[in-house]
Enzyme design. Structure first.
Site, mmCIF file in Angstrom:
data_model
loop_
_atom_site.group_PDB
_atom_site.id
_atom_site.type_symbol
_atom_site.label_atom_id
_atom_site.label_comp_id
_atom_site.label_asym_id
_atom_site.label_seq_id
_atom_site.Cartn_x
_atom_site.Cartn_y
_atom_site.Cartn_z
ATOM 1 N N LYS A 61 36.488 -3.323 109.785
ATOM 2 C CA LYS A 61 35.985 -1.976 109.517
ATOM 3 C C LYS A 61 34.493 -2.001 109.227
ATOM 4 O O LYS A 61 33.732 -1.155 109.722
ATOM 5 C CB LYS A 61 36.748 -1.355 108.344
ATOM 6 C CG LYS A 61 38.189 -0.997 108.683
ATOM 7 C CD LYS A 61 39.002 -0.678 107.442
ATOM 8 C CE LYS A 61 40.447 -0.395 107.819
ATOM 9 N NZ LYS A 61 41.327 -0.214 106.650
ATOM 10 N N GLN A 105 41.571 0.095 100.437
ATOM 11 C CA GLN A 105 42.483 -0.658 101.297
ATOM 12 C C GLN A 105 43.848 -0.808 100.623
ATOM 13 O O GLN A 105 43.955 -1.243 99.486
ATOM 14 C CB GLN A 105 41.898 -2.033 101.607
ATOM 15 C CG GLN A 105 42.728 -2.858 102.569
ATOM 16 C CD GLN A 105 42.777 -2.266 103.961
ATOM 17 O OE1 GLN A 105 41.759 -1.830 104.494
ATOM 18 N NE2 GLN A 105 43.946 -2.255 104.563
ATOM 19 N N ASP A 128 40.667 8.282 105.005
ATOM 20 C CA ASP A 128 42.028 7.905 105.383
ATOM 21 C C ASP A 128 42.909 9.129 105.593
ATOM 22 O O ASP A 128 43.960 9.046 106.223
ATOM 23 C CB ASP A 128 42.661 7.015 104.305
ATOM 24 C CG ASP A 128 42.654 5.549 104.690
ATOM 25 O OD1 ASP A 128 42.554 5.245 105.896
ATOM 26 O OD2 ASP A 128 42.774 4.710 103.782
#
Length: 312
Positions: A61, A105, A128
């Site tokens: 990422k 995460q 997200d």
């Protein structure tokens, strides 16, 4: 690059090519934003603990964010990090004008409540798409940050089916990360939507009715050829590592496994009209859509009407 390659009777939906298109558009718009407004989109990724798979994702990422012309901020915290310490960091990122997207995460260590942590993120920076505010707005058809994997699925579906209205869709799997938001997006697109899960008793029968089948069950090879309506479009979200004895007995045990999806690809590809492979299908789109979400969040936070991707 051609995004649909011929394989047997089904067309292969090339996720890598689609992802490159998304990244290219993000790079172009990020460069334009910097040149015109002096703003560089910033993505902050928070990793707690040292889960090996999470480490790989975080590195990828960060690299892709930089390649797209964004600022990448990584915060690596010890496994023993307390709830208050993590929430304090999130609050600091919420108010940091250089940070436009925040991703924590998952999975988190067991002592950290993921729902509390996710909902502590400013929903405008929740790239997200997991914050309850974004979940609610997606569910009611409002503009919101859409979870990355369902967004990637929809972009590929839209490329193959510009008009989804009236199509019958089955989503296999009802997780908060993929299944539920995917079903909501398809419903927002005026599909007739069915959802199946581990307690469903008639999944093959439902699948045979569907023009679109999206599978996110986490069960290798679950969906068989005789489940699929001829000509249907199949989106395989599954990523499973399984033994591969045909690769031989190499010293490295990881070399004796392979990645497969939730769909019996060899069988289903002889029946479906189009199908995503694993690997090379949905997976590459997920991080590409994370970058798209970060750029969109930057636009909204900066009052710039130049959001890159629409799925309406």
């Amino acid at each position: 690059m051609n995004k649909i390659a011929q394989f047997q009777e089904a067309e292969i939906i090339d996720g890598r090519a689609h992802a490159e298109d998304v990244r290219r558009e993000v790079r172009e718009k990020a460069a334009k934003m910097k040149a015109t407004h002096g703003i560089t989109p910033g993505l902050a990724v928070v990793l707690v603990g040292n889960d090996p798979a999470s480490e790989v994702y975080v590195r990828s990422k960060g690299k892709q964010a930089v390649d797209a012309g964004m600022n990448s901020f990584e915060f690596r915290l010890a496994e023993s990090t307390t709830r208050d310490e993590l929430l304090c960091l999130i609050e600091r990122l919420n108010t940091d004008p250089e940070v436009h997207g925040i991703l924590v995460q998952l999975p988190l260590p067991k002592h950290l409540p993921s729902t509390l942590v996710i909902n502590a993120i400013d929903p405008r920076k929740d790239v997200d798409g997991f914050h309850i505010a974004n979940v609610g707005m997606v569910g009611t058809g409002q503009d919101a940050i859409v979870p990355c994997t369902p967004l990637g699925c929809m972009l590929m579906l839209r490329a193959y089916h510009p008009d989804l209205r009236g199509k019958t869709a089955l989503v296999i799997g009802h997780s908060n990360v993929v299944g539920k938001p995917m079903a909501r997006l398809l419903l927002n697109a005026d599909c007739t939507v069915m959802i199946a899960h581990k307690s469903s008793t008639n999944i093959p029968e439902l699948a045979r009715l569907a023009d679109i089948v999206v599978v996110a069950a986490g069960v290798p090879g679950l969906v068989k050829a005789d489940w699929i309506k001829p000509g249907a479009t199949v989106i395989d979200v599954g990523i499973n590592r399984v033994p591969a004895p045909e690769l031989g007995l190499q010293e490295d045990s990881s070399a004796r496994t392979k990645i497969v999806g939730d769909v019996d690809f060899n069988g289903v590809s002889r029946v479906a009209g189009a199908i995503t492979p694993v690997p090379g299908g949905v997976g590459p789109m997920t991080i590409a859509c994370l970058l798209a979400n970060t750029l969109s969040a930057c636009c909204h936070l900066s009052g710039i009407d130049d959001s890159p991707f629409q799925i309406d």
